[in-house]
Design a protein around this motif. Structure first.
Motif, short mmCIF file in Angstrom:
data_model
loop_
_atom_site.label_atom_id
_atom_site.label_comp_id
_atom_site.label_asym_id
_atom_site.label_seq_id
_atom_site.Cartn_x
_atom_site.Cartn_y
_atom_site.Cartn_z
N THR A 156 0.84 -1.19 0.00
CA THR A 156 0.00 0.00 0.00
C THR A 156 0.87 1.25 0.00
N PRO A 157 0.30 2.41 -0.36
CA PRO A 157 1.09 3.65 -0.29
C PRO A 157 1.66 3.90 1.11
N ASP A 158 0.86 3.62 2.15
CA ASP A 158 1.35 3.82 3.52
C ASP A 158 2.54 2.92 3.82
N SER A 159 2.47 1.66 3.36
CA SER A 159 3.57 0.74 3.66
C SER A 159 4.84 1.14 2.91
N PHE A 160 4.71 1.61 1.68
CA PHE A 160 5.90 2.05 0.95
C PHE A 160 6.49 3.32 1.57
N ARG A 161 5.61 4.20 2.06
CA ARG A 161 6.12 5.40 2.75
C ARG A 161 6.87 5.00 4.01
N ALA A 162 6.30 4.07 4.77
CA ALA A 162 6.98 3.58 5.98
C ALA A 162 8.30 2.90 5.62
N GLY A 163 8.30 2.15 4.50
CA GLY A 163 9.52 1.48 4.08
C GLY A 163 10.62 2.45 3.71
N ARG A 164 10.26 3.55 3.04
CA ARG A 164 11.26 4.55 2.69
C ARG A 164 11.86 5.18 3.94
N ILE A 165 11.01 5.49 4.89
CA ILE A 165 11.51 6.09 6.14
C ILE A 165 12.40 5.11 6.89
N TYR A 166 11.97 3.86 6.94
CA TYR A 166 12.76 2.82 7.62
C TYR A 166 14.13 2.68 6.95
N LEU A 167 14.13 2.64 5.63
CA LEU A 167 15.38 2.46 4.90
C LEU A 167 16.30 3.67 5.08
N ALA A 168 15.71 4.86 5.06
CA ALA A 168 16.52 6.07 5.23
C ALA A 168 17.22 6.08 6.58
N TYR A 169 16.46 5.80 7.63
CA TYR A 169 17.05 5.79 8.97
C TYR A 169 18.13 4.72 9.09
N THR A 170 17.80 3.49 8.69
CA THR A 170 18.72 2.37 8.94
C THR A 170 19.95 2.42 8.05
N LEU A 171 19.82 2.92 6.82
CA LEU A 171 21.00 3.02 5.97
C LEU A 171 21.94 4.13 6.45
N ILE A 172 21.37 5.23 6.92
CA ILE A 172 22.23 6.28 7.48
C ILE A 172 22.92 5.77 8.74
N GLY A 173 22.16 5.10 9.59
CA GLY A 173 22.77 4.51 10.78
C GLY A 173 23.84 3.50 10.42
N GLY A 174 23.57 2.69 9.38
CA GLY A 174 24.56 1.73 8.94
C GLY A 174 25.82 2.38 8.40
N ALA A 175 25.67 3.52 7.72
CA ALA A 175 26.84 4.24 7.20
C ALA A 175 27.70 4.77 8.35
N VAL A 176 27.04 5.29 9.38
CA VAL A 176 27.79 5.77 10.56
C VAL A 176 28.51 4.61 11.23
#
Length: 513
Positions: A156-176
């Motif tokens: 759903t649009p909500d799930s993809f929006r949540a997925g983008r936010i999840y990926l943004a946070y975790t990939l930035i955290g992973g880079a750090v």
């Protein structure tokens, strides 16, 4: 490689191989998919039990090393702390698999779901058995990639929006985290985790770099642990199916973050060095702010799963408070909460899934009178909620008791006031749905009632795992003084792994009658 080191690889394979096979199964192949799901989960648990027997009864050691690059090794090792996390993951994976099979019985894309589900557990167990920071980083990033498809599973649009936010946070955290691991490897080399840490001799030479690296590790792992202000992805991820929510909160993602912080504190820096650098008090302050913030947000949230999500933001930080107290009794309280919170929170998410799947209940006000229609699920929800409050004799009471004792031990008695305020906030957002569920007047006759399963209130594959984990949450409190309890195991870890020789007497003279 120690004798038997391949057993660690086989344990990883028990979820990795079934997951890869499941991807290629057709949706109609229910029986075969169920065989691989339950067979892999059952075999993983059996092998981890054999590992426990080998380590604790026979005194065996298990490690596996694979050279990746010159001076860089992938290391798997079984110590007491890794076995604690791996056992929790294996037990909760088995019950979550049973639950997920029932929950997704008529859903599309089940093979994709269970394939990534298995990969997620493989990454979690890999984190548990990681013997150095490089290995942990590899599995930590695999966990990110394996959980994203689960978050967006509904499409759903909500799930993809949540997925983008999840990926943004975790990939930035992973880079750090990647930057911190590379920097520390340059300074200290690729060293295996060592009880008490291995950086003490480097501190005089790098007295500005090591504190900065510590902050980077807290940020990198703190994203998944949902520390303030890195928590926002977690409530948004509640658009995922209930088994995914249970996995995120109780088994995999948030626990991986908290476990990473514990590893860095204990086995990279060492508690004493972290305290000498002045890192423990700020970390504890951040965890306390997260505890209070999550509780307040939960209080003003009416969506049931989002309320549970903000509760997780709050509750996971008890683990951080425990280790940041920099004392043995507080460490017992924090580490035992790694187990207790997982069992209590998975109970609550299973209950939320039962309410939603059976009666279409998603909000707190819709729970009025639900105990008359679903008394077993409501009883499990009550036990989970009371545990989160810290009411005796639930597992959550054991956690808060030893956190309070640990605060007094190190002269930080004010932390007890924080625990008291937190418990009052927990009561403020858990008691209303509990009371409404048992004593409220239903607003309808459950016209959305989707099914019964014979004499049961819902499908047996939804109900039985829920009752099993609720019984565990109660049993861990009632049986805390027995040698089978997580408290007993955690006390062993703190005494024999980290050299606190008096801790066994300090804990169990208080618990034994």
């Amino acid at each position: 490689m120690e004798p038997g080191g391949f057993l660690l690889v086989i344990i990883l394979m028990t979820s990795l191989v079934p997951g890869l096979v499941i991807f290629f199964l057709r949706e109609q192949q229910f029986a075969l998919r169920t065989f691989f799901n339950l067979g892999g989960a059952g075999l993983k648990l059996a092998l981890i039990i054999s590992l426990l027997v080998g380590v604790y009864r026979d005194g065996k050691t298990y490690s596996f090393t694979l050279n990746l690059l010159p001076g860089i090794d992938l290391v798997l090792a079984a110590d007491a702390l890794s076995l604690l996390f791996a056992t929790l993951s294996a037990v909760l994976w088995l019950v979550t698999t049973i639950y997920a099979i029932g929950y997704l019985e008529h859903s599309p894309k089940r093979s994709r779901f269970f394939g990534f589900f298995s990969l997620c557990v493989s990454a979690t167990v890999g984190i548990a058995f990681s013997g150095n920071l490089v290995t942990m980083l590899i599995f930590y990033e695999i966990l990110t990639l394996a959980t994203w498809p689960l978050v967006v599973h509904r499409g759903t649009p909500d799930s993809f929006r949540a997925g983008r936010i999840y990926l943004a946070y975790t990939l930035i955290g992973g880079a750090v985290l990647l930057a911190a691991v590379v920097w520390l490897t340059v300074l200290a080399g690729s060293q295996d985790f060592t009880a008490g840490g291995y950086l003490r001799d480097l501190y005089p030479e790098h007295e500005w770099a090591l504190p900065l690296l510590f902050v980077m590790f807290v940020v990198g792992f703190g994203v998944k642990a949902a520390l303030l202000p890195l928590h926002s992805w977690l409530p948004r991820a509640m658009v995922a199916p209930a088994p995914v929510s249970a996995l995120l909160h109780a088994v995999a993602v948030v626990k991986a973050g908290a476990f990473g912080i514990v590893r860095v504190m204990n086995d990279v820096y060492g508690i004493q060095l972290a305290a000498d650098m002045g890192m423990t008090l700020p970390l504890m302050g951040l965890a306390i702010l997260t505890v209070l913030y999550g509780s307040v947000r939960a209080l003003f949230t009416q969506d049931l799963k989002r309320r549970l999500a903000f509760s997780t933001v709050s509750q996971v930080s008890y683990i951080i408070i425990g280790v940041a107290l920099a004392g043995p009794v507080g460490a017992v309280g924090g580490l035992v909460h790694l187990v207790h919170q997982g069992v209590m929170k998975i109970t609550l998410f299973f209950c939320a899934g039962n309410f939603a799947e059976t009666l279409g209940i998603h909000r707190i006000e819709e729970m009025r009178g639900v105990g008359r229609r679903m008394p077993w699920t409501m009883a499990a929800f009550t036990l989970g909620g009371l545990g989160m409050i810290g009411a005796p004799p639930m597992a959550g009471f054991i956690t808060k008791w030893y956190l309070g004792m640990g605060a007094l031990e190190v002269g930080q008695g004010w932390v007890i006031g924080v625990l008291l305020v937190s418990s009052l906030l927990n009561a403020a957002y858990f008691l209303p749905p509990i009371l409404a569920g048992w004593f409220g007047r239903p607003q309808h006759h459950w016209s959305q009632d989707r099914f019964r399963d014979g004499l049961l209130e819902t499908h047996w594959m939804l109900l039985l795992p829920t009752l099993a984990v609720a019984a565990m949450a109660l049993g861990m409190g009632l049986l805390a003084s027995l040698s089978i309890s997580p408290l007993y195991w955690v006390t062993f870890i703190v005494e024999f792994e980290y050299g606190y020789e008096h801790i066994w007497r300090a804990v169990f003279e208080e618990v034994d009658p």
